[in-house]
Design a protein around this motif. Structure first.
Motif, PDB file in Angstrom:
ATOM      1  N   LEU A 157      -8.374   5.151 -10.372  1.00 12.15           N
ATOM      2  CA  LEU A 157      -9.159   5.166  -9.229  1.00 12.15           C
ATOM      3  C   LEU A 157      -8.923   6.349  -8.419  1.00 12.15           C
ATOM      4  CD1 LEU A 157      -8.971   1.524  -7.773  1.00 12.15           C
ATOM      5  CD2 LEU A 157     -10.327   2.505  -9.486  1.00 12.15           C
ATOM      6  N   THR A 158      -7.740   6.894  -8.376  1.00  7.18           N
ATOM      7  CA  THR A 158      -7.329   8.041  -7.487  1.00  7.18           C
ATOM      8  C   THR A 158      -8.148   9.318  -8.450  1.00  7.18           C
ATOM      9  OG1 THR A 158      -5.206   7.118  -6.719  1.00  7.18           O
ATOM     10  CG2 THR A 158      -5.516   9.733  -6.939  1.00  7.18           C
ATOM     11  N   ARG A 159      -7.927   9.285  -9.754  1.00  6.08           N
ATOM     12  CA  ARG A 159      -8.429  10.583 -10.435  1.00  6.08           C
ATOM     13  C   ARG A 159      -9.968  10.769 -10.238  1.00  6.08           C
ATOM     14  NH1 ARG A 159      -3.745   9.280 -13.334  1.00  6.08           N
ATOM     15  NH2 ARG A 159      -4.948   7.869 -14.758  1.00  6.08           N
ATOM     16  N   VAL A 160     -10.474   9.406 -10.411  1.00  5.42           N
ATOM     17  CA  VAL A 160     -12.097   9.442 -10.244  1.00  5.42           C
ATOM     18  C   VAL A 160     -12.469   9.888  -8.909  1.00  5.42           C
ATOM     19  CG1 VAL A 160     -14.102   7.845 -10.249  1.00  5.42           C
ATOM     20  CG2 VAL A 160     -12.234   7.631 -12.018  1.00  5.42           C
ATOM     21  N   ALA A 161     -11.640   9.427  -8.036  1.00  6.30           N
ATOM     22  CA  ALA A 161     -12.071  10.007  -6.526  1.00  6.30           C
ATOM     23  C   ALA A 161     -12.069  11.404  -6.440  1.00  6.30           C
ATOM     24  CB  ALA A 161     -11.308   9.220  -5.459  1.00  6.30           C
ATOM     25  N   GLN A 162     -10.870  11.975  -7.038  1.00  4.00           N
ATOM     26  CA  GLN A 162     -10.593  13.408  -7.031  1.00  4.00           C
ATOM     27  C   GLN A 162     -11.907  14.166  -7.810  1.00  4.00           C
ATOM     28  OE1 GLN A 162      -6.686  13.413  -8.994  1.00  4.00           O
ATOM     29  NE2 GLN A 162      -5.643  13.664  -6.961  1.00  4.00           N
ATOM     30  N   GLU A 163     -12.215  13.563  -8.865  1.00  4.08           N
ATOM     31  CA  GLU A 163     -13.303  14.226  -9.743  1.00  4.08           C
ATOM     32  C   GLU A 163     -14.522  14.223  -9.106  1.00  4.08           C
ATOM     33  OE1 GLU A 163     -13.467  11.691 -13.176  1.00  4.08           O
ATOM     34  OE2 GLU A 163     -11.132  12.596 -13.847  1.00  4.08           O
ATOM     35  N   ARG A 164     -14.918  13.090  -8.362  1.00  4.92           N
ATOM     36  CA  ARG A 164     -16.180  12.935  -7.525  1.00  4.92           C
ATOM     37  C   ARG A 164     -16.246  13.924  -6.301  1.00  4.92           C
ATOM     38  NH1 ARG A 164     -20.394  10.003  -9.868  1.00  4.92           N
ATOM     39  NH2 ARG A 164     -21.059   9.564  -7.415  1.00  4.92           N
ATOM     40  N   LEU A 165     -14.931  14.026  -5.507  1.00  5.18           N
ATOM     41  CA  LEU A 165     -14.937  14.762  -4.424  1.00  5.18           C
ATOM     42  C   LEU A 165     -14.936  16.379  -4.885  1.00  5.18           C
ATOM     43  CD1 LEU A 165     -11.995  13.398  -2.542  1.00  5.18           C
ATOM     44  CD2 LEU A 165     -14.345  13.432  -2.050  1.00  5.18           C
ATOM     45  N   ARG A 166     -14.579  16.808  -6.096  1.00  8.20           N
ATOM     46  CA  ARG A 166     -14.638  18.046  -6.526  1.00  8.20           C
ATOM     47  C   ARG A 166     -15.976  18.519  -6.729  1.00  8.20           C
ATOM     48  NH1 ARG A 166      -9.679  17.562  -9.412  1.00  8.20           N
ATOM     49  NH2 ARG A 166     -10.688  16.742 -10.818  1.00  8.20           N
ATOM     50  N   ALA A 167     -16.912  17.516  -7.520  1.00  8.84           N
ATOM     51  CA  ALA A 167     -18.123  17.845  -7.900  1.00  8.84           C
ATOM     52  C   ALA A 167     -18.831  17.904  -6.482  1.00  8.84           C
ATOM     53  CB  ALA A 167     -18.492  16.631  -8.743  1.00  8.84           C
ATOM     54  N   ALA A 168     -18.557  17.147  -5.606  1.00  8.22           N
ATOM     55  CA  ALA A 168     -19.426  17.268  -4.390  1.00  8.22           C
ATOM     56  C   ALA A 168     -18.950  18.222  -3.476  1.00  8.22           C
ATOM     57  CB  ALA A 168     -19.315  15.955  -3.673  1.00  8.22           C
ATOM     58  N   GLY A 169     -18.052  19.078  -3.765  1.00  6.86           N
ATOM     59  CA  GLY A 169     -17.373  20.352  -2.947  1.00  6.86           C
ATOM     60  C   GLY A 169     -16.849  19.521  -1.658  1.00  6.86           C
TER      61      GLY A 169
ATOM     62  N   GLU B   8       0.829  -1.090  -0.016  1.00  2.00           N
ATOM     63  CA  GLU B   8       0.012   0.061  -0.173  1.00  2.00           C
ATOM     64  C   GLU B   8       0.927   1.203  -0.133  1.00  2.00           C
ATOM     65  OE1 GLU B   8      -1.239   0.865   4.644  1.00  2.00           O
ATOM     66  OE2 GLU B   8      -2.340  -0.681   3.303  1.00  2.00           O
ATOM     67  N   TRP B   9       0.417   2.302  -0.469  1.00  3.71           N
ATOM     68  CA  TRP B   9       1.028   3.651  -0.436  1.00  3.71           C
ATOM     69  C   TRP B   9       0.013   4.713  -0.422  1.00  3.71           C
ATOM     70  CZ3 TRP B   9       0.135   0.006  -4.446  1.00  3.71           C
ATOM     71  CH2 TRP B   9      -0.516   0.649  -5.570  1.00  3.71           C
ATOM     72  N   GLU B  10       0.490   6.007  -0.438  1.00  2.00           N
ATOM     73  CA  GLU B  10      -0.591   7.185  -0.088  1.00  2.00           C
ATOM     74  C   GLU B  10      -0.930   7.478  -1.470  1.00  2.00           C
ATOM     75  OE1 GLU B  10      -0.053  11.969   0.906  1.00  2.00           O
ATOM     76  OE2 GLU B  10       1.689  10.512   1.335  1.00  2.00           O
ATOM     77  N   ALA B  11      -2.147   7.869  -1.458  1.00  2.00           N
ATOM     78  CA  ALA B  11      -2.986   8.345  -2.726  1.00  2.00           C
ATOM     79  C   ALA B  11      -2.932   9.694  -2.763  1.00  2.00           C
ATOM     80  CB  ALA B  11      -4.569   8.066  -2.765  1.00  2.00           C
ATOM     81  N   ALA B  12      -1.868  10.342  -3.403  1.00  2.00           N
ATOM     82  CA  ALA B  12      -1.752  11.650  -3.627  1.00  2.00           C
ATOM     83  C   ALA B  12      -2.910  12.480  -4.128  1.00  2.00           C
ATOM     84  CB  ALA B  12      -0.566  12.060  -4.495  1.00  2.00           C
ATOM     85  N   GLY B  13      -3.250  13.294  -3.622  1.00  2.00           N
ATOM     86  CA  GLY B  13      -4.408  14.427  -3.856  1.00  2.00           C
ATOM     87  C   GLY B  13      -5.761  14.052  -3.314  1.00  2.00           C
ATOM     88  N   VAL B  14      -5.966  12.815  -2.637  1.00  2.00           N
ATOM     89  CA  VAL B  14      -7.272  12.338  -1.866  1.00  2.00           C
ATOM     90  C   VAL B  14      -6.739  12.318  -0.443  1.00  2.00           C
ATOM     91  CG1 VAL B  14      -8.998  10.637  -1.916  1.00  2.00           C
ATOM     92  CG2 VAL B  14      -8.071  10.986  -3.969  1.00  2.00           C
TER      93      VAL B  14
ATOM     94  N   TRP C 172      -5.915  -7.372  -7.430  1.00  2.00           N
ATOM     95  CA  TRP C 172      -6.784  -6.304  -6.703  1.00  2.00           C
ATOM     96  C   TRP C 172      -6.242  -5.228  -6.393  1.00  2.00           C
ATOM     97  CZ3 TRP C 172     -12.105  -7.025  -5.252  1.00  2.00           C
ATOM     98  CH2 TRP C 172     -12.409  -8.420  -5.464  1.00  2.00           C
ATOM     99  N   ILE C 173      -6.588  -4.079  -6.921  1.00  2.00           N
ATOM    100  CA  ILE C 173      -6.277  -2.725  -6.754  1.00  2.00           C
ATOM    101  C   ILE C 173      -7.377  -1.797  -6.031  1.00  2.00           C
ATOM    102  CG2 ILE C 173      -5.340  -0.701  -7.828  1.00  2.00           C
ATOM    103  CD1 ILE C 173      -4.191  -2.403 -10.108  1.00  2.00           C
ATOM    104  N   GLY C 174      -7.047  -1.357  -5.022  1.00  2.00           N
ATOM    105  CA  GLY C 174      -8.060  -0.486  -4.316  1.00  2.00           C
ATOM    106  C   GLY C 174      -7.674   0.890  -3.799  1.00  2.00           C
ATOM    107  N   LEU C 175      -8.669   1.748  -3.711  1.00  2.00           N
ATOM    108  CA  LEU C 175      -8.368   3.206  -3.114  1.00  2.00           C
ATOM    109  C   LEU C 175      -9.196   3.022  -1.784  1.00  2.00           C
ATOM    110  CD1 LEU C 175      -7.331   5.813  -3.269  1.00  2.00           C
ATOM    111  CD2 LEU C 175      -9.609   6.619  -4.315  1.00  2.00           C
ATOM    112  N   ARG C 176      -8.478   3.074  -0.747  1.00  4.23           N
ATOM    113  CA  ARG C 176      -9.238   3.167   0.808  1.00  4.23           C
ATOM    114  C   ARG C 176      -9.618   4.534   1.084  1.00  4.23           C
ATOM    115  NH1 ARG C 176      -5.714   0.023   3.651  1.00  4.23           N
ATOM    116  NH2 ARG C 176      -6.554  -1.522   2.765  1.00  4.23           N
ATOM    117  N   LEU C 177     -10.727   5.006   1.298  1.00  2.00           N
ATOM    118  CA  LEU C 177     -11.187   6.210   1.579  1.00  2.00           C
ATOM    119  C   LEU C 177     -11.211   6.380   3.036  1.00  2.00           C
ATOM    120  CD1 LEU C 177     -13.746   6.826  -1.161  1.00  2.00           C
ATOM    121  CD2 LEU C 177     -11.539   7.617  -1.098  1.00  2.00           C
TER     122      LEU C 177
END
Length: 236
Positions: free
Chosen positions: A121-133, A4-10, A63-68
């Motif tokens: 996965l990281t970029r998708v999460a970033q996009e969704r977070l931006r859209a949600a404020g 595992e490693w840090e998800a930059a930007g999330v 398996w590849i995951g982004l743990r929020l």
């Protein structure tokens, strides 16, 4: 094989990858929700668990995951966390056509150089977070206080909510009430301390349990096995 490693930007998120050896894996509850891609099952969402989830995969499955972090999942997935509690859900069930587009982005990376599915996965999460404020800031405040060992009553007072309002907001943000989240975070804190080599009696005292027997009961209820099973080299 797991890393595992840090998800930059999330903020607070962690990327991880695993190649299954074919054995059963015990995934302990942590208050988090994951955006997953599986070489066999495609895109999935893993909701917050109340007890350990036993994962079974065929040998060689990737398996590849982004743990929020706790409280961030609702802003990314667009539904209250309690709707995903103890569930593994195809992303398409939540996002429809948008999930198909994400899957296509992942597939494109598999044969190309770069950061691959993890980057998608990281970029998708970033996009969704931006859209949600962004995530609800209350989630980080509640989880932070409970993770530090604050009582539910003290946490409610600090964030300015009554007991019922805190419970409602916690179910939406984390999938369960603050008492359950506090138990899960205390167990994680205790196991981290135990892995440093501290005796379990000391771990219990420092983590807020009445005694070692209380620690053992709590870990068994949440993880399905006693602490000794989780601390052996084969299962840690």
């Amino acid at each position: 094989m797991y890393r595992e490693w840090e998800a930059a930007g999330v903020p607070g998120a962690v990327l991880w990858s695993s190649v299954s050896g074919g054995s059963e894996t015990r995934v302990l509850p942590d208050g988090c929700a994951d955006l997953l891609w599986s070489s066999r099952n495609g895109l999935l969402v893993a909701g917050p668990d109340r007890t350990a989830h036993l994962s079974r995969s065929a040998p060689g499955d990737l398996w590849i995951g982004l743990r929020l972090p706790p409280g961030t999942g609702p802003a990314v997935f667009g539904v209250p966390a309690e709707e995903l509690r103890d569930r593994r859900v195809p992303l398409a069930d939540l996002w429809g056509r948008a999930a198909v587009e994400v899957a296509e982005r992942v597939e494109t990376t598999l044969s190309a150089p770069g950061d691959g599915a993890a980057g998608v996965l990281t970029r998708v999460a970033q996009e969704r977070l931006r859209a949600a404020g962004g995530p609800d800031p209350l989630g980080a405040r509640i989880a932070g206080r409970l993770s530090a060992g604050a009582t539910v009553a003290a946490t409610a007072a600090e964030v300015g909510l009554g007991a019922r309002a805190l419970h409602r907001r916690s179910r939406a943000l984390f999938g369960y009430g603050p008492k359950t989240l506090a138990r899960i975070l205390r167990m994680r804190r205790a196991l981290d301390l135990a892995r440093t080599g501290a005796p379990l009696a000391e771990v219990a005292a420092r983590s807020g349990y009445a005694d070692q027997a209380h620690l053992t009961r709590e870990v068994r209820e949440l993880a399905g096995v006693p602490p000794s099973r989780l601390l052996t080299p084969a299962t840690a």
